[in-house]
Design a protein around this motif. Structure first.
Motif, PDB file in Angstrom:
ATOM      1  N   PHE A 189      66.691   1.424 -39.239  1.00 39.33           N
ATOM      2  CA  PHE A 189      66.160   0.550 -39.142  1.00 39.33           C
ATOM      3  C   PHE A 189      67.443  -0.117 -40.508  1.00 39.33           C
ATOM      4  CE2 PHE A 189      62.236   0.833 -37.155  1.00 39.33           C
ATOM      5  CZ  PHE A 189      62.759   0.617 -35.877  1.00 39.33           C
ATOM      6  N   GLU A 190      67.692  -0.015 -41.133  1.00 40.84           N
ATOM      7  CA  GLU A 190      68.513  -0.783 -42.755  1.00 40.84           C
ATOM      8  C   GLU A 190      69.338  -0.896 -42.430  1.00 40.84           C
ATOM      9  OE1 GLU A 190      66.986  -1.700 -45.640  1.00 40.84           O
ATOM     10  OE2 GLU A 190      64.823  -1.983 -44.936  1.00 40.84           O
ATOM     11  N   LYS A 236      69.366  -3.451 -39.684  1.00 41.50           N
ATOM     12  CA  LYS A 236      69.031  -4.470 -40.213  1.00 41.50           C
ATOM     13  C   LYS A 236      70.523  -5.194 -40.831  1.00 41.50           C
ATOM     14  CE  LYS A 236      66.460  -6.875 -43.408  1.00 41.50           C
ATOM     15  NZ  LYS A 236      66.005  -7.869 -42.702  1.00 41.50           N
ATOM     16  N   GLU A 293      73.148  -8.761 -39.534  1.00 44.58           N
ATOM     17  CA  GLU A 293      72.248  -9.791 -40.418  1.00 44.58           C
ATOM     18  C   GLU A 293      74.127  -9.942 -40.895  1.00 44.58           C
ATOM     19  OE1 GLU A 293      70.472  -9.030 -43.477  1.00 44.58           O
ATOM     20  OE2 GLU A 293      68.130  -9.201 -42.222  1.00 44.58           O
ATOM     21  N   ASN A 339      69.258 -13.641 -41.540  1.00 42.65           N
ATOM     22  CA  ASN A 339      67.649 -12.661 -41.381  1.00 42.65           C
ATOM     23  C   ASN A 339      67.633 -12.169 -40.168  1.00 42.65           C
ATOM     24  OD1 ASN A 339      65.263 -11.782 -41.951  1.00 42.65           O
ATOM     25  ND2 ASN A 339      66.249 -11.578 -43.879  1.00 42.65           N
ATOM     26  N   HIS A 396      64.231  -8.850 -38.681  1.00 40.22           N
ATOM     27  CA  HIS A 396      63.646  -9.011 -39.461  1.00 40.22           C
ATOM     28  C   HIS A 396      62.293  -8.198 -38.059  1.00 40.22           C
ATOM     29  CE1 HIS A 396      62.885 -13.260 -39.414  1.00 40.22           C
ATOM     30  NE2 HIS A 396      61.793 -12.637 -38.964  1.00 40.22           N
ATOM     31  N   PHE A 449      60.442  -5.586 -36.725  1.00 39.30           N
ATOM     32  CA  PHE A 449      61.675  -4.919 -36.111  1.00 39.30           C
ATOM     33  C   PHE A 449      60.485  -3.892 -35.321  1.00 39.30           C
ATOM     34  CE2 PHE A 449      65.686  -4.026 -38.201  1.00 39.30           C
ATOM     35  CZ  PHE A 449      66.409  -5.196 -37.978  1.00 39.30           C
ATOM     36  N   CYS A 497      63.241  -7.425 -31.810  1.00 40.28           N
ATOM     37  CA  CYS A 497      63.296  -7.944 -33.132  1.00 40.28           C
ATOM     38  C   CYS A 497      63.530  -9.397 -33.497  1.00 40.28           C
ATOM     39  CB  CYS A 497      64.920  -7.852 -34.290  1.00 40.28           C
ATOM     40  SG  CYS A 497      65.979  -8.069 -33.363  1.00 40.28           S
ATOM     41  N   LYS A 501      61.177  -8.618 -43.455  1.00 42.99           N
ATOM     42  CA  LYS A 501      61.296  -7.034 -43.689  1.00 42.99           C
ATOM     43  C   LYS A 501      61.763  -6.754 -42.735  1.00 42.99           C
ATOM     44  CE  LYS A 501      56.510  -6.444 -45.717  1.00 42.99           C
ATOM     45  NZ  LYS A 501      56.510  -5.195 -46.145  1.00 42.99           N
ATOM     46  N   ALA A 502      62.264  -5.485 -42.247  1.00 43.11           N
ATOM     47  CA  ALA A 502      62.316  -4.919 -40.553  1.00 43.11           C
ATOM     48  C   ALA A 502      61.153  -4.651 -40.209  1.00 43.11           C
ATOM     49  CB  ALA A 502      63.304  -3.699 -40.923  1.00 43.11           C
TER      50      ALA A 502
END
Length: 296
Positions: A211-212, A215, A219, A226, A228, A230, A244, A288-289
């Motif tokens: 996920f990071e 993300k 982005e 942003n 987020h 997810f 998302c 946040k994700a």
């Protein structure tokens, strides 16, 4: 692909007929010879037959078109069958372990030659079924669970054959229990893996996605501030869906659509088949994700 599925279904039907024949033969042979091993193996073969039939029906159901009630289609029918098959597989393995212990403690006289003859027929028929499904075994959890049923029963037949030979030559009754334990432990391990994976799909657990990294990828698109909120899940074994929220700069709809298209294109490399994007400007406080609310 259609021809490939047709070939697979034909092989599954033939394997089903073959295993039902083995089941009947082993029930008769077990009753006549007094062999608990043959009767246990007939139960195993019957569960194999039902597993193959269920897998075949799941493939047929999964081929149906989407409709207003089942908008995602019927692909999870195969996952449901894989879950049931693997659960039965684990149950059979535990049953065989208990029976092996009982036999080890209280061995009974057996008609070795009759037991061996029927077991050899079962072994030969099971080998044919295993070879028929071998090349399709890694195509889906559903087919793999049916294949494992057949493979485990082939190994079980080897144990019965070994037991028959040992009984005829040396009257060694305990060897059947030892081999059965080893086979059951193998079945238990393989069945558990499919059971675990099928439960994950049914519980909509997230597939193995970073996920990071996703993300960061989203982005990096111009105009995106942003990404987020997810959510990722699997409809079937291989079809990944992803949704998302994406916060963007103020822009006309035509540009916003370009951002969505870019996100869909970039996420394909992660194996994601379907993407749903909700665009927003300053709406969500949690960036946040994975957001923490119960109603996410």
């Amino acid at each position: 692909m259609e021809h490939h599925h047709g070939e697979l279904k034909g092989r599954m039907l033939f394997s089903f007929a073959l295993n039902m024949t083995i089941t009947i033969a082993e029930i008769i042979g077990g009753l006549l010879s007094g062999s608990l091993a043959l009767l246990s193996d007939s139960l195993h073969n019957f569960s194999d037959s039902m597993s193959i039939l269920a897998s075949y029906l799941a493939i047929k159901i999964g081929e149906r078109e989407k409709n207003e009630k089942y908008t995602f289609g019927y692909k999870r029918a195969e996952i449901l069958v894989a879950f049931v098959n693997s659960a039965v597989l684990v149950g059979v393995a535990l049953f065989l372990l208990v029976e092996a212990y009982k036999r080890f403690k209280n061995p009974e006289p057996i008609d070795g030659p009759l037991m061996l003859g029927v077991a050899l027929i079962g072994l030969f028929a099971n080998l044919i079924s295993v070879l028929l499904l071998h090349e399709h075994a890694h195509e889906s959890m559903n087919v793999r669970s049916a294949y494992l049923h057949l493979l485990s029963d082939t190994l079980s037949s080897v144990a019965v054959v070994t037991g028959g030979i040992a009984i005829i030559k040396w009257n060694v009754l305990w060897i059947d229990s030892i081999v059965t334990v080893l086979i059951s432990l193998y079945i238990l391990r393989e069945g558990y893996e499919i059971l675990k994976e099928s439960v994950e799909v049914l519980m909509e657990a997230s597939p193995n996605l970073n996920f990071e990294e996703i993300k960061h990828e989203i982005e990096s698109i111009p105009g995106v501030k942003n990404a987020h909120h997810f959510h990722a899940w699997r409809i079937g074994e291989k079809e990944i869906h992803f949704e998302c929220h994406v916060e963007v700069n103020d822009m006309p709809i035509s540009e916003a659509q370009g951002v969505i298209d870019e996100i869909e294109g970039r996420l394909k490399r992660f194996g994601i088949a379907h993407v749903t994007v909700q665009l927003e400007t300053g709406r969500c406080k949690d960036k946040k994700a994975i957001c923490g609310g119960k109603g996410d």
